[in-house]
Motif scaffolding. Sequence first.
Motif, mmCIF file in Angstrom:
data_model
loop_
_atom_site.group_PDB
_atom_site.id
_atom_site.type_symbol
_atom_site.label_atom_id
_atom_site.label_comp_id
_atom_site.label_asym_id
_atom_site.label_seq_id
_atom_site.Cartn_x
_atom_site.Cartn_y
_atom_site.Cartn_z
ATOM 1 N N CYS A 1 -0.141 -10.943 1.064
ATOM 2 C CA CYS A 1 -0.916 -9.721 0.840
ATOM 3 C C CYS A 1 -1.273 -9.649 -0.648
ATOM 4 O O CYS A 1 -0.395 -9.798 -1.494
ATOM 5 C CB CYS A 1 -0.081 -8.505 1.247
ATOM 6 N N ARG B 1 -1.670 -7.254 -2.438
ATOM 7 C CA ARG B 1 -1.065 -6.096 -3.112
ATOM 8 C C ARG B 1 0.454 -6.250 -3.226
ATOM 9 O O ARG B 1 1.020 -6.017 -4.276
ATOM 10 C CB ARG B 1 -1.408 -4.812 -2.348
ATOM 11 N N CYS B 2 1.114 -6.637 -2.108
ATOM 12 C CA CYS B 2 2.586 -6.667 -2.149
ATOM 13 C C CYS B 2 3.174 -8.056 -1.881
ATOM 14 O O CYS B 2 4.392 -8.217 -1.904
ATOM 15 C CB CYS B 2 3.147 -5.664 -1.146
ATOM 16 N N CYS C 1 -1.651 -5.688 6.449
ATOM 17 C CA CYS C 1 -0.318 -5.825 5.877
ATOM 18 C C CYS C 1 0.568 -4.732 6.469
ATOM 19 O O CYS C 1 0.301 -3.551 6.266
ATOM 20 C CB CYS C 1 -0.373 -5.704 4.358
ATOM 21 N N CYS D 1 2.308 -2.579 3.339
ATOM 22 C CA CYS D 1 1.664 -1.568 2.476
ATOM 23 C C CYS D 1 0.504 -0.830 3.160
ATOM 24 O O CYS D 1 -0.158 -0.021 2.517
ATOM 25 C CB CYS D 1 1.268 -2.159 1.127
#
Length: 286
Positions: A261, A263-264, A281, A284
């Motif tokens: 992901c 972002r995370c 995801c 998140c």
Amino acid sequence: MPTIEQKRWREGVPELPEVETLRLGLVKEAVGRRICAVTVANPKVLKGQSEAEFRDRAVGRRVLDVKRRGKYLLFPLSAENSSSSSITLCLHLKMRGAVLLKRADDALGRYGVVRVALESGAALHYEDLWAWGEWRAIAQEEAALLPALGEEPLEAGWDTDAFARKLAKKRVAIKTVLLDQKVVAGVGNIYADEALFRARLAPTRAAALLTAEESKCLAEAIREVLTEAVALGGSLGDYVDLYGQPGRYVPRVYDREGEACPRCAEPLTKIKLGGRGTTFCTTCQN
Ligand SMILES: [Zn+2]
């Protein structure tokens, strides 16, 4: 694992940004030009209109403008004389349609379906692997042949409160609602996944259970992701623009199952939702 550049998005169906990119090219190359000949190699795309009627309605008229409504391209044509009905050419690329700018003497290629020759000496070649697209020459009074569409998300006047009220009435998954062209026009599988990721919303959430704040955030995410993709000429994949160039928008989550992901860094999950592959995801997007 293929690199981003090598990866081909199998489901890279043209959506709003790709159709808008094509429109911008067509405005440059076709507006003001007279249509001098039309060839139809596969009448399946005319959806019941006869080849003769399609040709008779288009040939001899000038392209006044190229507009977009959802994923449709609309070419209003000039009146031949004051008594003739106004005609609009309507095109929907569906899964694999593409319009390419060619020279007047270029023959239609293997997947060539419709050829529109312009007085400029250029020709628009419509190519479509399975000929699933739609081409129609419709008169003003036949406008009902086009389906009803929701609001345009990139228009300044998009009523995001009305969008939130529409979501509040839908008990199905938010991803499925985003694909409904009557709710918002032009969003398909790629940009629905991308907008939900940006808004941090799980695609499986029931649309009706989104808070007003979440609906607003989703509307902003839709607008941002579409704006970014239009600026980049559509998404990287099977799609090409009028000049044969692929788009430069690289999806962050769409069709990237198992990748980290952005972002995370947790691996992205792919599920089927309403029959469509959906990547998100689970960490998140809630
Ligand atoms: Zn994540």
